[in-house]
Structures are given as C-alpha cells and as structure tokens.
Write a protein that holds these residues in place. Sequence first.
Motif, mmCIF file in Angstrom:
data_model
loop_
_atom_site.group_PDB
_atom_site.id
_atom_site.type_symbol
_atom_site.label_atom_id
_atom_site.label_comp_id
_atom_site.label_asym_id
_atom_site.label_seq_id
_atom_site.Cartn_x
_atom_site.Cartn_y
_atom_site.Cartn_z
ATOM 1 N N HIS A 98 0.797 -1.228 0.000
ATOM 2 C CA HIS A 98 0.000 0.000 0.000
ATOM 3 C C HIS A 98 0.830 1.279 0.000
ATOM 4 O O HIS A 98 0.296 2.354 -0.270
ATOM 5 C CB HIS A 98 -0.974 -0.016 1.180
ATOM 6 N N SER A 125 -11.545 -0.137 -3.746
ATOM 7 C CA SER A 125 -11.443 0.560 -2.457
ATOM 8 C C SER A 125 -10.340 -0.089 -1.638
ATOM 9 O O SER A 125 -9.970 -1.240 -1.882
ATOM 10 C CB SER A 125 -12.778 0.518 -1.714
ATOM 11 N N LEU A 126 -9.820 0.655 -0.694
ATOM 12 C CA LEU A 126 -8.764 0.116 0.164
ATOM 13 C C LEU A 126 -9.380 -0.871 1.148
ATOM 14 O O LEU A 126 -10.523 -0.699 1.578
ATOM 15 C CB LEU A 126 -8.064 1.247 0.922
ATOM 16 N N PRO A 127 -8.630 -1.904 1.524
ATOM 17 C CA PRO A 127 -9.150 -2.829 2.533
ATOM 18 C C PRO A 127 -9.492 -2.072 3.824
ATOM 19 O O PRO A 127 -8.752 -1.175 4.232
ATOM 20 C CB PRO A 127 -7.978 -3.790 2.780
ATOM 21 N N GLY A 128 -10.594 -2.454 4.417
ATOM 22 C CA GLY A 128 -11.042 -1.750 5.617
ATOM 23 C C GLY A 128 -10.037 -1.769 6.753
ATOM 24 O O GLY A 128 -9.919 -0.801 7.508
ATOM 25 N N TRP A 129 -9.290 -2.852 6.877
ATOM 26 C CA TRP A 129 -8.358 -2.965 8.006
ATOM 27 C C TRP A 129 -7.264 -1.906 7.963
ATOM 28 O O TRP A 129 -6.644 -1.599 8.983
ATOM 29 C CB TRP A 129 -7.747 -4.361 8.080
ATOM 30 N N SER A 131 -7.542 1.174 7.792
ATOM 31 C CA SER A 131 -7.863 2.338 8.620
ATOM 32 C C SER A 131 -8.377 1.936 9.999
ATOM 33 O O SER A 131 -9.009 2.731 10.690
ATOM 34 C CB SER A 131 -8.873 3.234 7.905
ATOM 35 N N ASP A 132 -8.110 0.695 10.397
ATOM 36 C CA ASP A 132 -8.460 0.289 11.764
ATOM 37 C C ASP A 132 -7.870 1.289 12.757
ATOM 38 O O ASP A 132 -6.685 1.606 12.693
ATOM 39 C CB ASP A 132 -7.889 -1.110 12.079
ATOM 40 N N SER A 198 -3.824 5.321 12.495
ATOM 41 C CA SER A 198 -3.451 4.164 11.683
ATOM 42 C C SER A 198 -2.154 4.467 10.965
ATOM 43 O O SER A 198 -1.991 5.554 10.408
ATOM 44 C CB SER A 198 -4.529 3.869 10.633
#
Lengths: 314, 314
Positions: A98, A125-129, A131-132, A198
């Motif tokens: 990324h 879209s970016l993987p949700g994790w 922006s955990d 993050s």
Amino acid sequence: MVAGTTAAGTTVGARHALAAALLPGLAAAALASVPVDAQTVRSAAEVVAAATDEEWRGLDPDNTVYFEMEGGRVVVELAPWAAPRHVEALRAIVRGGHYDGAPVVRSQDNYVAQWRVAPPAEGASLPGWLSDALAAEFTTSSGGLPFTPLPDPDVYAAEAGFTRGFPVGREPGSGTTWIAHCYGTVAVPRGNDPDAASPAGLYAVTGHAPRHLDRNATVVGRVVQGMEHLTTLPRGTGTLGFFETPEERPLIRSARMGSDLDPADRVAVEILRTDSESFQAWVLASRTRTEEWFVHPTGRIELCNVRIPVRAVP
Amino acid sequence: MVAGTTAAGTTVGARHALAAALLPGLAAAALASVPVDAQTVRSAAEVVAAATDEEWRGLDPDNTVYFEMEGGRVVVELAPWAAPRHVEALRAIVRGGHYDGAPVVRSQDNYVAQWRVAPPAEGASLPGWLSDALAAEFTTSSGGLPFTPLPDPDVYAAEAGFTRGFPVGREPGSGTTWIAHCYGTVAVPRGNDPDAASPAGLYAVTGHAPRHLDRNATVVGRVVQGMEHLTTLPRGTGTLGFFETPEERPLIRSARMGSDLDPADRVAVEILRTDSESFQAWVLASRTRTEEWFVHPTGRIELCNVRIPVRAVP
C-alpha cells in the motif's frame, strides 16, 4: 569552515582517554553541573575508531522499512518495543504494497514531511483494516528497558537518554518511556482522537526537534539513512505545508520490509549500540569539543544533538 | 494530522486570558518548575490576533539583506548590535555586488548551507579588503540590551531568551550575550583562528540547532523569510556536505541591502517585537498547548522552538 558534527571521520586533534566509567548509574541531573576537562575527553573520531565490533549492531531486517523515493532510499528502523500494535500494522500495510506509489501529502519547512498509502485504483477501495483505529502507544513502560542517560538535563523530560538506539524521554513517577521527536523520528499522524490512528499515514521530523509532539503521537521508528531525500522535497504551499493539488505531491515508489528484500539489496550499515561504553564516550566527545576549531568547548549537549554513529559494515 | 506550530492562523480552541504579567522580572530558572494551567493560557492564534500595532515592527532596510536564489528570496535580518564590525563589512561586500552570482559551496543535511562571494572574473582578482581578517564578535556585552527571558531553562546557556528579535544566550558572570545557533541563524565561517573571519562567506543553520557553535562563530543575522530556498537545496556529497565540483554549486543570483531596493520591492512583513507583552504571551501559548489535539500540553519550551511571529503588513 564550520566544524562538522556527523562524520565519524572528522579530523580532530588527538587527546587522551576519558572517564567513560563516570557515566553509568549516575542520574542525568547529577552530572549536569560536573565540568569535564576538554583535555581528558577523547575526540569523537577516536571513540568511533576504538569501538569494538561487539559494540556495533546491524539492522534487524524485520524491523527495517525501505522507502524508495525518486531521490533515493529512506531507511527507517522500527521500534516494536515502543509501539508494538502500530509496528505490526505498519508491517502488514507495507507487505500489502500500500505504500507503493504513495503520495507525500505534506512538506512543512522546519517541521515534518507526511505521507500516506496510495489511493485505491479506479473503482476499487482500500481494505477496511487499513484504517483500523489503533489505541495510542504514546508511551511505554520503562520496566526492563535498557537506558543510557544523557549527562545533561532536558527541557522537556525529567530524564533523557537512549534506549535501543533511540533518543528517549522518561518520567520516573509514572515509570514511562517515550521516543523523543528528534530530527528523523517517524510517527503516526492522527486527528483529535488519540486512540484512532493508523500507520496508513506516517510523518518524519525534518526540522528542529518539535518536542511538544512527545507523548502526543505514536512513534514507530527513526530514519537511519536517507533523510536528505525527505528534507530536500519541495515544500507544500498550503496551510501547514500540505500540497494544494495532487499533482504537486512527490511519490514514494515503493516500500519494502528489509526481510522481504534479497540480503544483497539491504543497506550494509551498522549502528553503534547505545548501551555500549563507546557510545557513552561518543556522547561525552560530542558534548565537550576537543577539536582545535573550538574556542568554547561547550561542555553540554541536548538530546537531539547526539548523532548516533552509523558505519558501513566492515 | 500533526498539529502545526508556525501559522498564526492555526485553528485552536478558544481559551481565556493568561497571566503574562507573571513573566517580567522573573529569572528563567525561577519559573522553570511553575506549572501553567492550560486552561488559563491564551492560544497562540488568540495572542497574535490581539497584539496591538505598536507591538509589531518592520524590518530596518539598512539591516536587511535580500539574497535572490533560483527558488526565491531569502530575507536576512542583520544584528549590528551583536556584531558591528562584521555587519559593516557585510554591507560593503553586498553593496560591492560580490554576492551576485555567488556559489553555495556547502549543503550538509541537518546542519548548514554555506556560501561565499563570487570568484573574480578571468584575469581579475577580488579586492583585498574582502578578506580582511576581522576579530571575533562571538559575544557582546549584555549591558543596556533588552532581554525577554524564556520561562524554561536552557541546556547550553545559563540564561536564555530574546533580544531585539533574536534568540540569545546570556552568561550573568561575564555579562555577555550571544545569538543562539537556532534554525535560520546566519553566521560567518572561519578557520581555526578565531580572529580571522570575513563575511565574504556566510552560513545559515538548516537543521536541528547546532548550539555547540554558540560563542564559536560570529553571528550576523537571522533568516526571517525564505528558509525553504536554502533547506531544499541539494545536499553536497563531499565531506561535511561540501559540493565536490563547481558545477554542482547552486548560485545566488544577487544580494541587495533593503535600503538599496525600491521600497516597493522590499518584503512587506512585520515581526512581533520580542520585548512586547504579546510576545511573552506567545511564548506561554507555544509552551502550553491548549489546542484540543494535545493530550499532553507539554508545559515547557526550548529556546529554538519559539517561532517569532511574522505577519504581512496590514
């Protein structure tokens, strides 16, 4: 010329052995007013030349990130002991690719360069994790951590010194340690919520140490080589040095964990262990300048003015 | 994001009036351990907005040098009160046109950019007076100088604060004052003889404050605008950041005294007087951060982290 401070090879006058043994065990404050005779302090060059092989250490490839910029390579040593959750997340983000093609979004003179993961491809879209929200790791427990105190007081911290190759502040009352925001420190930007950061974004200190950020942001590492590729970036012309258009943003070509690189592609450098006797002697030599150029040998040093020696692997 | 420190327009939460009256007359050390309640300190933005017109000052055009670089203009305020002989010689060198086409000979990351007068034309030579050896002006008498103390101690100086718009150290015993080597400080390089310098060469601090140079070099001024044109210069790859070939050296197109420019061509900025009440309030606001972003309000500030506010002439 102005005398240099970084080069291990700085030409200096020969002086005799020092009492490095003075240092261990003494609190910073206790030594603060003890004058050191310049004639008894070894020069920085002498100290580095005399350091034994055991006093140097390599970079752990699993704790090293290589950011490849247009100008060259920025090598960051990570500090999982200080921020385990953020470092673990950062490794995953780097390994996910990324930071390949990631934009530097901010370059504020005498402050920070800041970058973030590449935007998703069109329609993706970016993987949700990514922006955990991670809870703050602004400080860590001092328990069990090695600590080499600085022989001078610090404006910002009750105690200052070095832990595992990083400049740190410490507070005895709370038993906490934190990595100081010195030149080259790499940390995680955040909004007002301290527990919602993050490492999909990072910043590096490119100016005079903004120590007011200490204990206000999670530090994940330190640039050990290649700072000039960040400091020579153009400055953003927007508020706080943000670039005003996407086209202005310099790009990071790729980021790799050292352990994912062929060993031959890693930097071949060693760093003087900050828990070594030679490092303590280095601090004293940096503090009291024996070179002929100096009329006033100083006899004091501030935490972020201690450059941690790096050498090519012999 | 990382909270910013320089912009007068930084968005901050509203807070109430502070006890700026606490400061005057108290020695730095006496205040060092007095905690300031963040709730009672005005924010930096509030302080700057509330400063009266009388608290701002313009630049004296006879004490301002404009260095025109490829990237833009570097504006240096001179300090004749600190180094009268060097400043007088520098004015003559600038007026002689010797900094037109002058090369930047050194750019060392996290340290200094250094430049010197242009070489003579083929077959010509530089006037002999350009290299007249001047006696050191490393310190000056504190007698009669205004002094606004910093409310925190300093690692390098017995007293630290501000005199006539410059960050200074002071030694009560010897009654001396010197301008500190903070980011942007402009001084005169020299060889080992402390009494043989000439402002036919200059350096500016482009990194973390190298305070060990304090009292070891003659400071002539401070960059008040345009530092980014020096800090973004490529770095020299030779020892101590010197450029290895003449072709690599960036050039200064011209240098002019402000008083030799048409008034319309001078920068239209004002600087907050460091002997003003608003400046003292600014220091407190910079020291204890009331913005919502800060979890740890710091409550301390180091001399070179105080940015002296500059505004466009209203």
